[in-house]
Design a protein around this motif. Structure first.
Motif, PDB file in Angstrom:
ATOM      1  N   ASP A 176       0.811  -1.205   0.115  1.00  0.00           N
ATOM      2  CA  ASP A 176       0.083  -0.124  -0.017  1.00  0.00           C
ATOM      3  C   ASP A 176       0.669   1.216   0.039  1.00  0.00           C
ATOM      4  OD1 ASP A 176      -2.059  -1.420   0.139  1.00  0.00           O
ATOM      5  OD2 ASP A 176      -2.760  -1.351   1.888  1.00  0.00           O
ATOM      6  N   LEU A 179       2.360   1.818  -3.380  1.00  0.00           N
ATOM      7  CA  LEU A 179       1.120   2.351  -4.350  1.00  0.00           C
ATOM      8  C   LEU A 179       0.904   3.770  -4.048  1.00  0.00           C
ATOM      9  CD1 LEU A 179      -0.633   1.486  -6.579  1.00  0.00           C
ATOM     10  CD2 LEU A 179      -2.370   0.735  -4.781  1.00  0.00           C
ATOM     11  N   SER A 180       0.893   4.152  -2.708  1.00  0.00           N
ATOM     12  CA  SER A 180       0.463   5.397  -2.410  1.00  0.00           C
ATOM     13  C   SER A 180       1.437   6.246  -2.890  1.00  0.00           C
ATOM     14  CB  SER A 180       0.468   5.508  -0.811  1.00  0.00           C
ATOM     15  OG  SER A 180      -0.888   4.633  -0.617  1.00  0.00           O
ATOM     16  N   LEU A 183       0.918   7.018  -6.568  1.00  0.00           N
ATOM     17  CA  LEU A 183      -0.052   7.819  -7.064  1.00  0.00           C
ATOM     18  C   LEU A 183       0.360   9.292  -6.843  1.00  0.00           C
ATOM     19  CD1 LEU A 183      -3.032   5.756  -5.181  1.00  0.00           C
ATOM     20  CD2 LEU A 183      -2.491   5.987  -7.710  1.00  0.00           C
ATOM     21  N   LEU A 207      -6.731  10.482  -3.391  1.00  0.00           N
ATOM     22  CA  LEU A 207      -5.418   9.665  -3.553  1.00  0.00           C
ATOM     23  C   LEU A 207      -5.452   8.739  -2.151  1.00  0.00           C
ATOM     24  CD1 LEU A 207      -2.822  11.996  -4.946  1.00  0.00           C
ATOM     25  CD2 LEU A 207      -4.033  10.295  -5.900  1.00  0.00           C
ATOM     26  N   GLY A 211      -5.251   4.830  -2.805  1.00  0.00           N
ATOM     27  CA  GLY A 211      -4.065   4.027  -2.044  1.00  0.00           C
ATOM     28  C   GLY A 211      -4.430   2.947  -1.141  1.00  0.00           C
ATOM     29  N   ILE A 281      -1.555   4.354   5.358  1.00  0.00           N
ATOM     30  CA  ILE A 281      -2.007   5.638   4.557  1.00  0.00           C
ATOM     31  C   ILE A 281      -1.990   6.769   5.259  1.00  0.00           C
ATOM     32  CG2 ILE A 281      -4.062   6.340   3.196  1.00  0.00           C
ATOM     33  CD1 ILE A 281      -2.505   3.793   2.091  1.00  0.00           C
TER      34      ILE A 281
END
Length: 340
Positions: A176, A179-180, A183, A207, A211, A281
């Protein structure tokens, strides 16, 4: 001498027999729900004990970390006494448990604020993030998984099917936080149309929600695809086709309801993971929620804050699992039989 006296262990068997008799008078759903609630209580107790002892095993002095290296030794000792950290560990545990029974999660060493008040102020943001992530994951997974199943079952478009499976597999494999960051780099730095951090506006939420949800959506899509293929090969779907029902009606009225149970089961597990994943996140996107508070508390060895946050996070995960189980036994009573 009575028969009960002659039988060893009769005094312990009688309460067990009464308990079995009581359970026998309950409906399967009620018995299932009671057992699940009992597991939740036991799970919370285990989490409380584990969090308490683990944070005390971390080396370092939380009072010194809070007051700074230049604080006088007398002030450090007085603060330690006021917080009860000078007491033996068993006594600290008893004090903590008695406080929990009164609804008191303690006072933060770092800020001096009530842990309960801090949680009440920060957790709504975390719950909103987790709920939005779950909705995006489920709403996106159903059409993607059903579409992938239709493509795979027809035997045509093998390249398209392979591309969909490969793309979903990549999303599942990417952590994660990676991926965040990707992004942020794509949407904020290169394209510049979304803010890279913060919370409060709709633009700020895009976002972080993506994410959090994309990996879960990809995983759930694979589950929906597998379940949908099995349903489409079933006899009642063949009967519906023989009646020349429209494809849309077959999918929505006959196929979709039969994949809901598996989707809810996996979705409930994913929701638990999404609640825990908010810690990462929130840290990446600088969201002022419970996750960033927990990370900060770990860095400063703030025992009461760590224990309170871990307890609430664990409680949320266990509560989500309980709610999913109760929904499942409402939709499919066979769940109680499978669980025994």
């Amino acid at each position: 001498m009575t028969t009960t006296e002659l039988r060893p262990g009769a005094s312990t068997q009688a309460p067990l027999q009464r308990l079995r008799s009581l359970r026998g008078r309950l409906s399967p759903r009620t018995d299932f729900a009671i057992r699940r609630i009992g597991r939740l209580v036991v799970g919370l107790l285990v989490v409380v004990l584990a969090a308490f002892f683990l944070v005390h095993l971390v080396p370092g002095d939380p009072v010194r970390a809070a007051l700074g290296p230049t604080a006088p030794a007398s002030l450090v000792e007085a603060t330690r006494v006021s917080l009860g950290l000078d007491l033996p560990l068993p006594q600290q545990l008893l004090n903590y448990l008695s406080g929990l029974l009164r609804g008191d999660l303690g006072t933060s060493i770092q800020s001096g604020l009530s842990v309960g008040d801090t949680i009440a102020a920060r957790f709504p943001t975390t719950l909103t993030l987790a709920a939005l992530g779950f909705l995006v994951a489920v709403i996106g997974a159903l059409p993607i998984g059903m579409g992938a199943a239709l493509v795979a079952r027809t035997g045509r478009g093998r390249t398209l099917n392979g591309g969909i499976s490969g793309f979903l597999g990549i999303l599942i494999a990417i952590p994660d936080f990676v991926l965040s960051v990707g992004l942020i780099a794509l949407c904020s730095i290169w394209l510049g149309f979304l803010p890279p951090a913060g919370w409060g506006d709709a633009d700020n939420a895009v976002l972080p929600v993506l994410g959090l949800s994309l990996g879960a959506m990809a995983y759930l899509s694979r589950i929906v695809q597998v379940e949908m293929i099995a349903v489409l090969d079933s006899t009642y779907i063949a009967t519906a086709r023989a009646k020349r029902l429209p494809q849309r009606l077959i999918l929505l009225r006959h196929a979709l309801p039969n994949i809901i149970t598996a989707t809810l089961t996996v979705g409930g597990l994913l929701l638990s993971g999404l609640v825990a994943g908010t810690v990462i996140i929130e840290t990446v996107f600088a969201i002022p929620g419970a996750g960033t508070t927990l990370v900060s508390a770990v860095g400063t060895k703030d025992y009461p804050m760590i224990q309170g946050m871990v307890l609430v996070y664990a409680g949320m995960v266990l509560a989500v699992n309980l709610v999913v189980d109760l929904i499942l036994i409402t939709i499919d009573p066979r769940t109680t039989i499978a669980e025994g």
